[in-house]
Design a protein around this motif. Structure first.
Motif, short mmCIF file in Angstrom:
data_model
loop_
_atom_site.label_atom_id
_atom_site.label_comp_id
_atom_site.label_asym_id
_atom_site.label_seq_id
_atom_site.Cartn_x
_atom_site.Cartn_y
_atom_site.Cartn_z
N THR A 61 0.80 -1.22 0.00
CA THR A 61 0.00 0.00 0.00
C THR A 61 0.83 1.27 0.00
N GLY A 62 2.12 1.16 0.28
CA GLY A 62 2.94 2.37 0.39
C GLY A 62 2.76 3.05 1.73
N LYS A 63 2.02 2.41 2.66
CA LYS A 63 1.78 2.98 3.98
C LYS A 63 2.08 1.93 5.04
N ASN A 64 2.31 2.40 6.26
CA ASN A 64 2.54 1.50 7.38
C ASN A 64 1.27 1.23 8.17
N ASN A 65 0.20 1.98 7.87
CA ASN A 65 -1.07 1.85 8.60
C ASN A 65 -0.87 2.06 10.10
N ILE A 66 -0.07 3.05 10.44
CA ILE A 66 0.18 3.40 11.84
C ILE A 66 -0.13 4.89 12.05
N ILE A 67 -0.98 5.18 13.01
CA ILE A 67 -1.31 6.56 13.38
C ILE A 67 -0.70 6.85 14.74
N GLY A 68 0.02 7.94 14.85
CA GLY A 68 0.59 8.36 16.13
C GLY A 68 -0.37 9.26 16.88
N ILE A 69 -0.41 9.11 18.20
CA ILE A 69 -1.20 10.00 19.06
C ILE A 69 -0.26 10.59 20.09
N SER A 70 -0.13 11.90 20.06
CA SER A 70 0.81 12.60 20.94
C SER A 70 0.05 13.45 21.95
N LEU A 98 -10.75 0.45 11.23
CA LEU A 98 -10.32 0.80 9.87
C LEU A 98 -8.98 0.18 9.52
N LYS A 99 -8.51 -0.74 10.38
CA LYS A 99 -7.26 -1.48 10.16
C LYS A 99 -6.01 -0.63 10.34
N TYR A 100 -6.08 0.37 11.20
CA TYR A 100 -4.91 1.17 11.55
C TYR A 100 -4.45 0.80 12.96
N ASP A 101 -3.15 0.63 13.11
CA ASP A 101 -2.57 0.49 14.44
C ASP A 101 -2.30 1.89 15.00
N VAL A 102 -2.26 1.98 16.31
CA VAL A 102 -2.05 3.28 16.96
C VAL A 102 -0.78 3.24 17.79
N LEU A 103 0.07 4.22 17.60
CA LEU A 103 1.30 4.36 18.38
C LEU A 103 1.12 5.53 19.34
N ILE A 104 1.14 5.26 20.62
CA ILE A 104 1.03 6.32 21.63
C ILE A 104 2.38 7.00 21.78
N MET A 105 2.38 8.33 21.67
CA MET A 105 3.62 9.11 21.72
C MET A 105 3.52 10.15 22.83
#
Length: 293
Positions: A61-70, A98-105
């Motif tokens: 997909t060209g994406k990592n499917n990871i959303i950061g939350i800061s 939506l199949k996105y992983d979340v990275l807590i920052m």
């Protein structure tokens, strides 16, 4: 210990090519694949308990499917922390769907360096001071959404609760000459926006007062920002003269005799996610300032 199931195992079991499995597992629609083949691949993937690796998803997909939350929690604002955690849980649930992983920052304090992670596709920031937000924005070249912040920068979308409108609605119930109790926000511009319509001598930051001072507001008209903060101060107030601006998404935690004005956090969560995903797909909205009530 069994070896981890790979895309090759699924392809072999289903009798198709590795590329076909990759297209199907990553929901690619630019290839003509029959419904029968798609169903067979998904069935075998399920039977073999196959999960595409992050690397495979990224290549496809060209994406990592990871959303950061800061964010930055403050021990002096416990009810604000709970409101934040409640809203983040809502976001994580919908992003996972939506199949996105979340990275807590998390940003612990101003001395700490922001934890950089180059794999994120986009970042959602919450109520950061201007300096921390600028450092984060300068470090990443991905879409960043500012939530409960006013950054006044056309490069970033800012989405925040329209608390002044909620205050106005609350005042229609309690009447004039009310006191406004809230916990402090980290973002000064947003704090100024919230309290702009309230006389300065009527604004009370909970961390700046004692219980004795709160008790003096008994029988006076009071508007409280946040249901969790309301639970902390209601034992000392007259419920009939109190209105609560609910930021938690549920008024069930509050007594029945308290007037409640709700901010729609479900609508807010959807707006945050939709704008972020559109920005990640380079579908830009001309409106960069969004107030939610």
């Amino acid at each position: 210990m069994k070896n981890k199931v790979t895309v090759k195992d699924v392809a072999k079991a289903a009798g198709v090519s590795v590329a076909t499995v990759s297209y199907i597992m990553n929901n690619k629609t630019d290839q003509k694949i029959s419904d029968e083949t798609r169903k067979k691949v998904l069935q075998w993937a399920n039977l073999l308990n196959y999960t595409p690796s992050s690397a495979a998803k990224s290549l496809a997909t060209g994406k990592n499917n990871i959303i950061g939350i800061s964010y930055q929690l403050n021990p002096m604002t416990p009810s604000r922390n709970l409101d934040f955690i409640n809203f983040v849980n809502l976001l994580v649930e919908r992003l996972n769907r939506l199949k996105y992983d979340v990275l807590i920052m998390p940003i612990k304090d101003t001395e700490d360096k922001i934890p950089y992670n180059r794999n994120v596709d986009g970042i959602i920031t919450f109520d950061l001071p201007h300096e921390e937000f600028k450092e984060l924005a300068d470090a990443y070249y991905v879409p960043i959404i500012a939530v409960d912040m006013i950054v006044n920068d056309f490069l970033f979308y800012q989405i925040y609760s329209d608390i002044p409108t909620a205050i106005k609605k609350s005042a229609e119930f309690v009447g004039k000459d009310y006191y406004f109790i809230l916990e402090k926000y980290e973002n000064k511009n947003y704090t100024d926006f919230i309290i702009a319509s309230v006389p300065k001598d009527r604004v009370i930051f909970y961390s700046d007062v004692t219980v004795s001072e709160i008790k003096k507001l008994n029988n006076k008209k009071v508007i409280v920002l946040g249901s969790y903060l309301a639970l902390m101060v209601l034992p000392y107030l007259d419920a009939e003269n109190t209105a609560v601006i609910n930021l938690s998404g549920s008024k069930a935690i509050l007594p029945d005799d308290v007037h409640v004005v709700n901010i729609d956090i479900s609508k807010k969560a959807n707006l945050v996610i939709n704008i972020l995903l559109n920005a990640m797909d380079r579908k830009f909205d001309v409106t960069h300032d969004h107030k939610v009530f």
